[in-house]
Design a protein around this motif. Structure first.
Motif, short mmCIF file in Angstrom:
data_model
loop_
_atom_site.label_atom_id
_atom_site.label_comp_id
_atom_site.label_asym_id
_atom_site.label_seq_id
_atom_site.Cartn_x
_atom_site.Cartn_y
_atom_site.Cartn_z
N ALA A 117 -7.19 -9.96 3.64
CA ALA A 117 -6.41 -8.94 2.93
C ALA A 117 -5.03 -9.48 2.57
N VAL A 118 -4.42 -10.24 3.46
CA VAL A 118 -3.12 -10.86 3.18
C VAL A 118 -3.24 -11.82 2.01
N TYR A 121 -3.48 -9.87 -1.16
CA TYR A 121 -2.18 -9.26 -1.49
C TYR A 121 -1.26 -10.28 -2.15
N ILE A 211 -3.77 -0.89 8.77
CA ILE A 211 -3.07 -1.97 8.05
C ILE A 211 -3.88 -2.43 6.85
N SER A 215 -2.87 -2.04 2.91
CA SER A 215 -2.73 -3.25 2.09
C SER A 215 -3.58 -3.15 0.83
N TYR A 216 -4.79 -2.62 0.95
CA TYR A 216 -5.65 -2.53 -0.22
C TYR A 216 -5.20 -1.43 -1.18
N CYS A 238 -11.80 -7.13 -4.17
CA CYS A 238 -11.25 -6.16 -3.22
C CYS A 238 -12.30 -5.13 -2.79
#
Length: 310
Positions: A117-118, A121, A211, A215-216, A238
């Motif tokens: 996910a990071v 992002y 978290i 984030s998404y 995603c």
């Protein structure tokens, strides 16, 4: 550390006691486990062999597939073998080993999903700085930290398990060893240990899920400034990640964030996130990812070509 125990082995009740249903369990989960191992190994080999899959996203996908294979292996083989066994006996040491491995690779999967996910992002929200922020060195450090964090978590879980005294009975109403079913057999008040369990595993599952969802949401909101083609590609990636997160964290939160009560569906929920999700992950990431499918085709084509030349 096995103190005050008169129990040296446990008997797992499994998913069912019916002989006919046990055969069905054997067939179904044998197929699931083979599919999990083959699918994840195919992804691992493809990523390692393809020069087009060298981005950080596939670097993390490699470790997700590795964690999936090991996570499923910590429970599925025992479930498969026990389905054909008259008495499903597991020794105390094997039980503790299963608790350790289950939490080690389960926690690793959580951390890798966060790293993925990071990566998404940074790639979508900070594209110009992406090569610098998500360099190979940085990704390697993050993976090492994930392994260390997973090891610390699993050590904490096994310490809690080893502190439980067992004096009988030794019937575990489950198909694997985990702290929740073991708490029911302990000859002590388990309120404090259950609180520690919820504050450890439960907090990791819940906070990680929050978290990831935040984030998404940020990522999807930022896509409004991208081109139609860029939005389509980012949404495809995603969406795959979100599906995996929901499938894994839903059952995980249900199991680890509640008082020590038992529900009839507990074992099936546990089966879903320990065996079902690792089986589905390769399908989700290959069927929805054009680059992975193309790399697999090229790898298969090269293999056939080399064999024909021989």
């Amino acid at each position: 550390m096995q103190q005050n125990n008169s129990v040296t082995e446990f008997i797992l009740l499994g998913l069912t006691q019916d002989p006919m249903r046990q055969k069905v369990v054997f067939v179904i989960f044998f197929i699931f486990y083979v599919g999990t191992v083959v699918g994840n190994l195919l992804i691992i080999v493809t990523i390692k062999s393809s020069r087009t899959l060298e981005s950080p996203m596939y670097f993390f996908l490699f470790y997700l597939s590795l964690a999936d294979s090991c996570f499923s292996t910590s429970t599925a083989p025992r479930l498969i073998v026990d389905a054909l066994s008259a008495k499903k006996i597991i020794s105390y040491n094997e039980c503790m080993t299963q608790v350790f491995s289950l939490h080690l690779f389960g926690c690793m999967e959580i951390f890798v999903l966060i790293l993925m996910a990071v990566d998404r992002y940074v790639a979508i929200c900070k594209p110009l700085r992406y090569p610098t922020i998500m360099s190979r060195q940085a990704c390697t450090i993050l993976i090492v930290l994930a392994w260390i964090g997973s090891f610390i978590h699993s050590i904490a879980q096994i310490i809690l398990a080893l502190r439980l005294p067992f004096c009988g009975p030794n019937l575990i109403d489950h198909y694997c060893c985990d702290l929740q079913p073991l708490l029911k057999l302990a000859c002590m008040d388990t309120y404090v240990i259950n609180t520690l369990l919820v504050s450890n595993s439960g907090a990791i599952c819940s906070s990680s899920f929050v978290i990831l969802m935040i984030s998404y949401i940020v990522i999807l909101h930022s896509l409004r400034n991208h081109s139609a083609e860029g939005r389509k590609k980012a949404l495809s990636t995603c969406t795959s990640h979100i599906i995996v997160v929901v499938l894994f964290f839903g059952p995980c939160i249900f199991i680890y964030t509640r008082p020590p009560t038992t529900f009839p569906m507990d074992k099936m929920v546990a089966v879903f996130y320990t065996i079902g999700t690792p089986f589905l992950n390769p399908l989700i990431y290959t069927l929805r990812n054009v680059e992975v499918k193309n790399a697999m085709r090229k790898l298969w084509h090269l293999k056939i070509t080399s064999e024909n030349k021989k």
